[in-house]
Motif scaffolding. Structure first.
Motif, PDB file in Angstrom:
ATOM      1  N   LEU A  94       0.817  -1.211   0.000  1.00  0.00           N
ATOM      2  CA  LEU A  94       0.000   0.000   0.000  1.00  0.00           C
ATOM      3  C   LEU A  94       0.854   1.265   0.000  1.00  0.00           C
ATOM      4  O   LEU A  94       0.426   2.310  -0.507  1.00  0.00           O
ATOM      5  N   SER A  95       2.057   1.182   0.539  1.00  0.00           N
ATOM      6  CA  SER A  95       2.922   2.371   0.599  1.00  0.00           C
ATOM      7  C   SER A  95       3.326   2.861  -0.785  1.00  0.00           C
ATOM      8  O   SER A  95       3.676   4.029  -0.962  1.00  0.00           O
ATOM      9  N   GLU A  96       3.308   1.968  -1.770  1.00  0.00           N
ATOM     10  CA  GLU A  96       3.704   2.331  -3.131  1.00  0.00           C
ATOM     11  C   GLU A  96       2.521   2.777  -3.979  1.00  0.00           C
ATOM     12  O   GLU A  96       2.704   3.130  -5.154  1.00  0.00           O
ATOM     13  N   LEU A  97       1.337   2.743  -3.412  1.00  0.00           N
ATOM     14  CA  LEU A  97       0.146   3.115  -4.174  1.00  0.00           C
ATOM     15  C   LEU A  97       0.006   4.629  -4.239  1.00  0.00           C
ATOM     16  O   LEU A  97      -0.052   5.302  -3.209  1.00  0.00           O
ATOM     17  N   THR A  98      -0.030   5.165  -5.434  1.00  0.00           N
ATOM     18  CA  THR A  98      -0.283   6.585  -5.651  1.00  0.00           C
ATOM     19  C   THR A  98      -1.276   6.716  -6.801  1.00  0.00           C
ATOM     20  O   THR A  98      -1.428   5.801  -7.618  1.00  0.00           O
ATOM     21  N   MET A  99      -1.932   7.848  -6.862  1.00  0.00           N
ATOM     22  CA  MET A  99      -2.849   8.085  -7.978  1.00  0.00           C
ATOM     23  C   MET A  99      -2.084   8.080  -9.300  1.00  0.00           C
ATOM     24  O   MET A  99      -2.590   7.607 -10.323  1.00  0.00           O
ATOM     25  N   ARG A 100      -0.871   8.577  -9.260  1.00  0.00           N
ATOM     26  CA  ARG A 100      -0.057   8.602 -10.482  1.00  0.00           C
ATOM     27  C   ARG A 100       0.278   7.177 -10.940  1.00  0.00           C
ATOM     28  O   ARG A 100       0.256   6.884 -12.143  1.00  0.00           O
ATOM     29  N   ALA A 101       0.589   6.304  -9.971  1.00  0.00           N
ATOM     30  CA  ALA A 101       0.910   4.922 -10.324  1.00  0.00           C
ATOM     31  C   ALA A 101      -0.294   4.220 -10.935  1.00  0.00           C
ATOM     32  O   ALA A 101      -0.159   3.456 -11.900  1.00  0.00           O
ATOM     33  N   VAL A 102      -1.473   4.479 -10.383  1.00  0.00           N
ATOM     34  CA  VAL A 102      -2.689   3.872 -10.928  1.00  0.00           C
ATOM     35  C   VAL A 102      -2.936   4.377 -12.342  1.00  0.00           C
ATOM     36  O   VAL A 102      -3.256   3.610 -13.253  1.00  0.00           O
ATOM     37  N   ALA A 103      -2.781   5.684 -12.526  1.00  0.00           N
ATOM     38  CA  ALA A 103      -2.980   6.262 -13.854  1.00  0.00           C
ATOM     39  C   ALA A 103      -1.998   5.666 -14.859  1.00  0.00           C
ATOM     40  O   ALA A 103      -2.368   5.348 -15.996  1.00  0.00           O
ATOM     41  N   GLY A 104      -0.737   5.507 -14.426  1.00  0.00           N
ATOM     42  CA  GLY A 104       0.255   4.918 -15.310  1.00  0.00           C
ATOM     43  C   GLY A 104      -0.092   3.497 -15.701  1.00  0.00           C
ATOM     44  O   GLY A 104       0.105   3.079 -16.845  1.00  0.00           O
ATOM     45  N   ARG A 105      -0.633   2.751 -14.759  1.00  0.00           N
ATOM     46  CA  ARG A 105      -1.000   1.357 -15.044  1.00  0.00           C
ATOM     47  C   ARG A 105      -2.144   1.289 -16.049  1.00  0.00           C
ATOM     48  O   ARG A 105      -2.222   0.364 -16.853  1.00  0.00           O
ATOM     49  N   LEU A 106      -3.022   2.274 -15.997  1.00  0.00           N
ATOM     50  CA  LEU A 106      -4.172   2.300 -16.895  1.00  0.00           C
ATOM     51  C   LEU A 106      -3.888   3.061 -18.188  1.00  0.00           C
ATOM     52  O   LEU A 106      -4.725   3.077 -19.094  1.00  0.00           O
ATOM     53  N   GLY A 107      -2.735   3.722 -18.248  1.00  0.00           N
ATOM     54  CA  GLY A 107      -2.417   4.501 -19.441  1.00  0.00           C
ATOM     55  C   GLY A 107      -3.283   5.734 -19.568  1.00  0.00           C
ATOM     56  O   GLY A 107      -3.686   6.104 -20.676  1.00  0.00           O
ATOM     57  N   ALA A 108      -3.612   6.353 -18.437  1.00  0.00           N
ATOM     58  CA  ALA A 108      -4.493   7.520 -18.440  1.00  0.00           C
ATOM     59  C   ALA A 108      -3.821   8.685 -17.733  1.00  0.00           C
ATOM     60  O   ALA A 108      -2.818   8.525 -17.046  1.00  0.00           O
TER      61      ALA A 108
END
Length: 304
Positions: A106-120
């Motif tokens: 959970l410490s590595e979870l960021t909104m930017r990381a999620v966006a990067g994973r989704l390509g958005a």
């Protein structure tokens, strides 16, 4: 100073991309394959892939896996078929966030990381979730919903409490980060998790326990499961940071153990009786603790 294992794995993948052995669009070795090839824990291999993703070397393709980015070394951008903004949904965002937390914590979870994973674009996520705190609550609810309570309720308070505890344990086993995201004093507003409390309180209604005791029993079951589960993530973190298993770590503590045994006779006697044959299996510890806890509650309820 030698680089940590996950950094060495990432460097090897980058070298393969640089010399053409891995081309844009081609799948990179999976977490499991890297763990086997490098003889490291799955968490260490996952950390290497996460590092590559942050650096823009690889991207996650839905239904394909992790592939080399079209332009290695540049941040992921929306691409046809990846996850354009108009295809974003709360469900997809939550699923991507859970995948990140499962692999990296959970410490590595960021909104930017999620966006990067989704390509958005990062800001596009805020149209569906209020922010990271809101996202974590949605993740907890979705993760617990993967392990529903039995449709047919077991007979008796003990069977019902056990069914709830085992379902919670399965959820924590699959998503260890949740143990740190569900504080006892600040309950997460999760409908899926609330169903466990409802089952427990429903099961205890006919036991003769007063309302305060029923509430304590419900909280006790929950906190017992969460307390054991917290060590799953702690062990994963330790492996990721050191690259060694708990057994390998323990084998390097011989001098310390010798001092402990010399000054603690009860501990030394126990070690002697075990004959060096003890494996701290969290699943066995959970089962042992749960049965002991329910046995104790049986005495309490019978006495009431």
């Amino acid at each position: 100073m030698d680089a940590p294992p996950h950094a060495r794995i990432a460097a090897d993948i980058k070298q393969r991309v640089a010399d053409g052995r891995l081309r844009p669009g081609e799948r990179v070795p999976s977490t499991r394959q890297l763990a086997r090839d490098w003889n490291v824990a799955l968490a260490t291999a996952a950390k290497a892939l996460a590092l590559l993703a942050r650096e823009g070397v690889v991207v996650a393709e839905p239904r394909v896996g992790t592939v080399v980015a079209e332009r290695p070394g540049t941040p992921a951008k929306p691409r046809p078929g990846a996850s354009p903004e108009h295809e974003l949904t709360r469900r997809r965002i939550v699923r991507a966030a859970i995948e990140i937390a499962d692999a990296e914590g959970l410490s590595e979870l960021t909104m930017r990381a999620v966006a990067g994973r989704l390509g958005a674009a990062t800001m596009s996520l805020y149209r569906h979730v209020g922010g990271k705190d809101d996202l974590v609550m949605l993740m907890v609810d979705a993760a617990f919903a993967e392990f529903p309570l039995p449709a047919r309720r077991p007979e008796g308070w003990r069977a019902r409490l056990e069914a709830s505890a085992r379902a919670q344990w399965a959820a924590y086993r699959a998503h260890p980060w949740m143990a740190g995201a569900t504080p006892l004093t600040r309950p997460v507003p999760s409908e899926a998790l609330l169903q466990h409390s409802e089952l427990a309180l429903e099961a205890l209604q006919e036991t003769g326990l007063d309302a305060t005791t029923r509430m304590y029993v419900t909280i006790l079951i929950y906190s017992f499961v969460q307390g054991i589960a917290a060590h799953i993530e702690l062990e994963q973190r330790a492996r990721a940071s050191t690259g060694i298993t708990d057994e390998e770590w323990l084998s390097g503590q011989e001098e310390f153990m010798s001092r402990i045994m010399a000054t603690n006779p009860a501990f030394a006697r126990m070690i002697g009786e075990l004959g060096g044959d003890f494996d701290l299996d969290l699943d066995r510890l959970f089962t042992f603790g749960l049965q002991s806890l329910l046995d104790g509650l049986t005495g309490l309820i019978d006495g009431s």
